[in-house]
Write an enzyme that holds these catalytic residues in place. Structure first.
Site, mmCIF file in Angstrom:
data_model
loop_
_atom_site.group_PDB
_atom_site.id
_atom_site.type_symbol
_atom_site.label_atom_id
_atom_site.label_comp_id
_atom_site.label_asym_id
_atom_site.label_seq_id
_atom_site.Cartn_x
_atom_site.Cartn_y
_atom_site.Cartn_z
ATOM 1 N N HIS A 113 0.812 -1.212 0.000
ATOM 2 C CA HIS A 113 0.000 0.000 0.000
ATOM 3 C C HIS A 113 0.850 1.268 0.000
ATOM 4 C CE1 HIS A 113 -3.375 2.600 1.728
ATOM 5 N NE2 HIS A 113 -3.934 2.010 0.700
ATOM 6 N N LYS A 115 3.251 4.391 -1.258
ATOM 7 C CA LYS A 115 3.375 5.256 -2.429
ATOM 8 C C LYS A 115 4.680 6.024 -2.284
ATOM 9 C CE LYS A 115 -1.280 4.677 -1.931
ATOM 10 N NZ LYS A 115 -1.963 4.171 -0.727
ATOM 11 N N ASP A 120 16.932 9.774 -9.010
ATOM 12 C CA ASP A 120 18.377 10.033 -8.952
ATOM 13 C C ASP A 120 18.936 10.002 -7.533
ATOM 14 O OD1 ASP A 120 18.668 10.207 -11.678
ATOM 15 O OD2 ASP A 120 18.574 12.392 -11.758
ATOM 16 N N HIS A 291 -9.253 10.953 1.313
ATOM 17 C CA HIS A 291 -8.305 9.842 1.147
ATOM 18 C C HIS A 291 -7.012 10.098 1.913
ATOM 19 C CE1 HIS A 291 -5.809 6.889 -1.253
ATOM 20 N NE2 HIS A 291 -6.917 6.199 -1.058
ATOM 21 N N LYS A 293 -4.072 10.706 4.831
ATOM 22 C CA LYS A 293 -3.562 9.998 6.000
ATOM 23 C C LYS A 293 -2.495 10.890 6.641
ATOM 24 C CE LYS A 293 -4.167 6.832 2.418
ATOM 25 N NZ LYS A 293 -5.592 6.647 2.528
ATOM 26 N N ASP A 298 0.397 20.194 17.811
ATOM 27 C CA ASP A 298 0.995 21.390 18.413
ATOM 28 C C ASP A 298 1.736 22.256 17.404
ATOM 29 O OD1 ASP A 298 -0.013 20.629 20.844
ATOM 30 O OD2 ASP A 298 1.876 19.790 21.586
#
Length: 403
Positions: A113, A115, A120, A291, A293, A298
């Site tokens: 899952h 991404k 380089d 979608h 996350k 603070d």
């Protein structure tokens, strides 16, 4: 991979596909030596086709390229789409490719899952945005709201090391040094952000992301703003949220109000009474499917990544988040989330009389026992080694969805 905090990084927040895709595509166009790309979903739509085009151009000019997709999330890629990449030397890998049974995907658990993109060995991208058109506003009412970051600095070295470990089984004589490259005389990046890559796997790092989240919640003194698409965390996580609110921290959760999967909102609402009664504020984002996350604490600590706060992400999937200590970045993320609250969210209010119907009490008891014990139960589910299958490069051996 051990967790290593690095200082001197430069991070940029990228909101939605409108900011993320141009940045990634431009980096790929400028690549001179290597590209490593991991994604859960790669669709053959205008975004996937654009990604394929820039990767093929890079492959033709001799850039070393590894593309890894998940066998569940990217199950519908046509052989011709993949062959167009492998024919120019791009190495395409599939995590847990398994055939369909009665037309249904069978690789349900322990998905790749993450991404991640690294170009380089100098520039990296981490977040929750897949390569699909539903992350663009012009997709319509079901376009997704999400976040990613671009990274320059020492943290990129750690991401490169991690990717070298991931690719080692399918790349003989392959090491992180082959991905790390600086042009001669190039100045080192100088930033002021302290950050670490935190991964969740089915080996030594089963609970790392949840652990660092909970550390952030426990350290909070003033504000917690957390946005998560699929919210069904463990009992201890919920207790940390309530405890923070009880000691005077303002705790705001942004959850799905217009979910892409209705079941996601239903299970989250099972937790509302418990959290609201402890002083936690819950806002449902109603503009389009959420979608994201991400979280900010603070205005100092924050996280951006791929991990939801549900049993799949916390106990089964392979995930990656970046944990960040930086006032400027964390304040920016918090302001972006507060803008969502002000413009596109509705505040959930505690019921004047607790909902005490027998079926709801029964469901509530089941939910909390499930949350408390799920990590142990997850070990009983089908568990396979985190193996990649490389797609053959020849035209007569194209990927057909089978291992």
């Amino acid at each position: 991979m051990t967790v290593k905090w690095t200082s001197g990084n430069q991070l940029e927040l990228l909101e939605n596909g409108e900011e993320f895709f141009p940045a990634v595509f431009e980096a790929i166009r400028n690549a001179q030596r290597s590209i490593v790309l991991e994604t859960f979903i790669l669709f053959q739509d205008k975004v996937g086709n654009a990604l394929q085009e820039v990767l093929i151009d890079a492959g033709r000019r001799g850039v070393s390229i590894d593309v890894t997709v998940d066998g569940y999330g990217s199950a519908d890629l046509e052989p011709s789409f993949i062959e167009a990449m492998t024919s120019v030397g791009i190495r395409v890998h599939v995590f847990d490719p398994r055939p369909r049974r009665l037309g249904m995907r069978t690789n349900l658990f322990r998905r790749l899952h993450r991404k991640i993109v690294v170009v380089d060995g100098e520039l990296a991208f981490v977040g929750g945005i897949n390569f699909s058109a539903d992350h663009l506003g012009d997709f319509g009412p079901t376009a997704k709201q999400d976040y990613a970051i671009s990274i320059r600095g020492p943290l990129v070295d750690e991401i490169v090391r991690f990717e070298a470990e991931v690719l080692a089984p399918v790349r003989t004589q392959f090491s992180w040094r082959k991905l790390r490259w600086r042009r001669r005389g190039e100045a080192q990046v100088e930033g002021d952000t302290r950050a670490a890559l935190i991964v969740r796997d089915n080996g030594r790092h089963k609970n790392d992301i949840e652990l660092y989240y909970r550390i952030g919640l426990r350290a909070a003194r003033h504000d917690i703003v957390l946005a998560n698409a699929y919210f069904f965390p463990g009992y201890r996580f919920l207790r940390d949220l309530r405890n923070a609110a009880k000691r005077g921290v303002r705790v705001r959760l942004i959850l799905q109000g217009e979910p892409d999967m209705p079941a996601a909102r239903f299970v989250a609402t099972m937790l509302y009474d418990y959290l609201l009664s402890g002083g936690v504020e819950i806002y449902e984002y109603c503009e389009r499917p959420l979608h994201g996350k991400v979280a900010a604490v603070d205005g100092v600590w924050s996280t951006v990544g791929s991990s939801n706060l549900d049993p799949l992400s916390l106990a089964l999937n392979l995930e990656a988040n970046v944990m960040i200590y930086d006032r400027e970045f964390s304040t920016l993320l918090q302001k972006r989330l507060e803008r969502l609250i002000d413009d596109h969210c509705r505040l959930m209010e505690r019921q004047p009389r607790p909902r005490r119907k027998i079926q709801r009490v029964f469901v509530g008891v089941f939910v909390f026992h499930f949350l408390r014990r799920f990590p142990a139960w997850a070990g009983w589910l089908p568990q396979r080694k985190a193996e990649l299958k490389s797609v053959p490069a020849s035209a007569d051996e194209t990927y057909d969805g089978k291992p």
